[in-house]
Design an enzyme around this catalytic site. Structure first.
Site, PDB file in Angstrom:
ATOM      1  N   VAL A 132      23.229  44.920  13.605  1.00  0.00           N
ATOM      2  CA  VAL A 132      23.084  43.726  14.435  1.00  0.00           C
ATOM      3  C   VAL A 132      24.150  43.700  15.524  1.00  0.00           C
ATOM      4  O   VAL A 132      23.881  43.337  16.678  1.00  0.00           O
ATOM      5  CB  VAL A 132      23.153  42.458  13.568  1.00  0.00           C
ATOM      6  CG1 VAL A 132      23.284  41.201  14.422  1.00  0.00           C
ATOM      7  CG2 VAL A 132      21.904  42.350  12.689  1.00  0.00           C
ATOM      8  N   GLU A 133      25.366  44.087  15.169  1.00  0.00           N
ATOM      9  CA  GLU A 133      26.475  43.988  16.116  1.00  0.00           C
ATOM     10  C   GLU A 133      26.379  45.007  17.251  1.00  0.00           C
ATOM     11  O   GLU A 133      26.542  44.650  18.418  1.00  0.00           O
ATOM     12  CB  GLU A 133      27.812  44.158  15.375  1.00  0.00           C
ATOM     13  CG  GLU A 133      28.178  43.000  14.464  1.00  0.00           C
ATOM     14  CD  GLU A 133      28.528  41.733  15.232  1.00  0.00           C
ATOM     15  OE1 GLU A 133      28.782  41.820  16.450  1.00  0.00           O
ATOM     16  OE2 GLU A 133      28.540  40.662  14.613  1.00  0.00           O
ATOM     17  N   THR A 134      26.154  46.265  16.920  1.00  0.00           N
ATOM     18  CA  THR A 134      26.252  47.315  17.956  1.00  0.00           C
ATOM     19  C   THR A 134      25.165  48.375  17.866  1.00  0.00           C
ATOM     20  O   THR A 134      25.322  49.452  18.450  1.00  0.00           O
ATOM     21  CB  THR A 134      27.618  48.026  17.871  1.00  0.00           C
ATOM     22  OG1 THR A 134      27.745  48.666  16.588  1.00  0.00           O
ATOM     23  CG2 THR A 134      28.772  47.061  18.088  1.00  0.00           C
ATOM     24  N   TYR A 320      22.058  34.309  12.784  1.00  0.00           N
ATOM     25  CA  TYR A 320      22.729  35.599  12.662  1.00  0.00           C
ATOM     26  C   TYR A 320      22.722  36.069  11.202  1.00  0.00           C
ATOM     27  O   TYR A 320      22.359  37.217  10.912  1.00  0.00           O
ATOM     28  CB  TYR A 320      24.164  35.485  13.168  1.00  0.00           C
ATOM     29  CG  TYR A 320      25.002  36.721  12.954  1.00  0.00           C
ATOM     30  CD1 TYR A 320      25.070  37.707  13.929  1.00  0.00           C
ATOM     31  CD2 TYR A 320      25.732  36.906  11.784  1.00  0.00           C
ATOM     32  CE1 TYR A 320      25.838  38.858  13.744  1.00  0.00           C
ATOM     33  CE2 TYR A 320      26.499  38.047  11.592  1.00  0.00           C
ATOM     34  CZ  TYR A 320      26.550  39.021  12.564  1.00  0.00           C
ATOM     35  OH  TYR A 320      27.297  40.147  12.356  1.00  0.00           O
TER      36      TYR A 320
END
Length: 442
Positions: A132-134, A320
């Site tokens: 999800v982040e990168t 999230y």
């Protein structure tokens, strides 16, 4: 992360020295007047000098190179978490993101397994966070961290205190890790590396997986994995416990439970009294938070448990946390995902009790499992320094092409012996043990 020789000189001889090294207040005032820096930036420099013994002179030089960028303000005012769930979900629940997670898990199986052994965090949860982040390190951000943090600290009054604190932590991080402050890149909000840690999180939770005296979350997936594991552990992730369940409701009484923050606040019994029906059998006294997620038509209800709340400590948005959870399930259930962990359970379970010992049930205490045999040997050496403790054995285990070196003590004669020994291990700081009922030769 490499350093230019001038940068090393800059870090070693100025930022790390006292503010008073032949640099007078009059000189500082003169530099401030001619520097053209904003007043709040100059005030920050003075604070860093007074509070942390940085050199005003070198900080003024550093901030002359900082670029305050309006597009950073534009980006932070329209976060993806402002979307409805049905749109937000589509960003992350894609075949490419799921298959990328399977590949990242395969490529980093040893680090993920060792991190689970140490911290109790399922591999698929860590992989989903990074996904999800990168997108598994593919999109770490291209803004210089010092530009992003400075822009938000000095040009975004709404959240200036938070980003000023993060800028403070960033400069301290650079001094501690011997990093050029102009080099690290990250997101528009100053989040860094593969796991997108803010500077304060880096200083508190970043981990050195290989024990090489570097916490490289930009380029080393193992450090990034261990850092996420440590973050979740320190935020009280509950080992072997579930995250969330679907629910349904009748009438309107359930809306009372939607109020407040996202921390579990009502027992299952209390929720059932509001006509909430979990779609799994749950113990009446377990606490959960009722959450609603907007669909194109209607809504869906979920019960977030303690581990769901822990995910929101990484990013406070329930959207999230739900994206991380659903992506983690998709990765874990993919047919090509190697089974390097027991994955998340279907229902809350109590900590397993030790069976009665006997010839058919030898008991071992596992102290850790490491991809690097040197780390296993180091742990064995630590135990050897305490001569009253049994010396552990190192058991190499290969699964799906990945070898882990498990450090185990045993066999032990009884459950009581195992519990007494485990208490002694806890006293010397080895507190992430688990009981294993198997032969060390298996």
């Amino acid at each position: 992360m490499t350093l230019h020789p001038l940068t090393i000189l800059f870090l070693g001889s100025t930022l790390m020295l006292g503010a008073g090294n032949s640099y007078s207040a009059e000189t500082a005032a003169a530099v401030s007047k001619t520097s053209g820096l904003p007043a709040n930036m100059s005030a920050f420099i003075r604070t860093m000098s007074d509070k942390h013994n940085f050199s005003k002179n070198e900080l003024y030089r550093l901030f002359q190179s900082v670029e305050l960028q309006p597009r950073i303000i534009e980006a932070i005012t329209r976060p993806a978490e402002a979307m409805p769930w049905y749109k937000y979900r589509k960003i992350f629940m894609t075949e490419a993101r799921i298959e990328g997670g399977v590949k990242f898990l395969k490529d980093n199986a040893a680090a993920l397994s060792a991190t689970e052994q140490k911290y109790g965090i399922p591999p698929e949860i860590i992989v989903a966070i990074i996904g999800v982040e990168t997108s598994y390190g593919a999109n770490k951000g291209s803004y210089r961290v010092i530009d992003a943090l400075s822009t938000l600290a000095f040009n975004y009054p709404k959240r200036s205190p938070f980003f000023t604190s993060e800028l403070e932590n960033f400069l301290l991080l650079c001094r501690e890790e011997k990093i050029d402050p102009l080099q690290p890149t990250g997101s528009y909000a100053g989040a860094m590396g593969i796991p997108q840690f803010m500077p304060s999180s880096f200083r508190a939770y970043a981990a050195d997986f290989e024990e090489d005296q570097k916490r490289d979350i930009w380029n080393n997936p193992a450090d990034a994995i261990a850092s996420v594991g440590n973050y979740f552990f320190k935020h009280h992730w509950q080992r072997d416990q579930p995250v969330a369940f679907r629910a349904s409701a009748q009438g309107n009484a359930y809306r009372q439970a939607l109020q407040g923050d996202i921390k579990p606040d009502r027992t299952i019994s209390q929720l059932k009294a509001l006509q909430v029906k979990p779609q799994q059998t749950l113990t009446a006294d377990i606490k959960a938070k009722l959450l609603t997620f907007e669909l194109e038509q209607g809504q869906e209800l979920w019960l977030g448990l303690d581990n769901f709340y822990v995910i929101t400590r990484y990013n406070h948005s329930p959207l999230y946390a739900m994206a991380v959870y659903q992506l983690s399930r998709a990765i874990a259930e993919h047919p090509e995902t190697p089974k390097i962990s027991a994955s998340l359970p279907d229902a809350p379970v109590a900590a397993p009790s030790l069976p009665e010992s006997g010839p058919q049930a030898p008991i071992y205490i596992q102290l850790g499992a490491f991809g690097n045999e040197a780390n296993a040997q180091a742990l064995r050496k630590k135990i050897a320094e305490h001569s009253l403790l049994p010396l552990p054995k190192i058991k190499p285990v290969t699964q799906n092409g990945t070898t882990l070196h498990k450090v185990q003590i045993g066999p032990l004669k009884s459950a009581e012996d195992a519990e007494r020994l485990n208490a002694k291990l806890n006293e010397i700081g080895i507190d992430q043990t688990r009981y294993i009922v198997e032969s060390i030769g298996n």
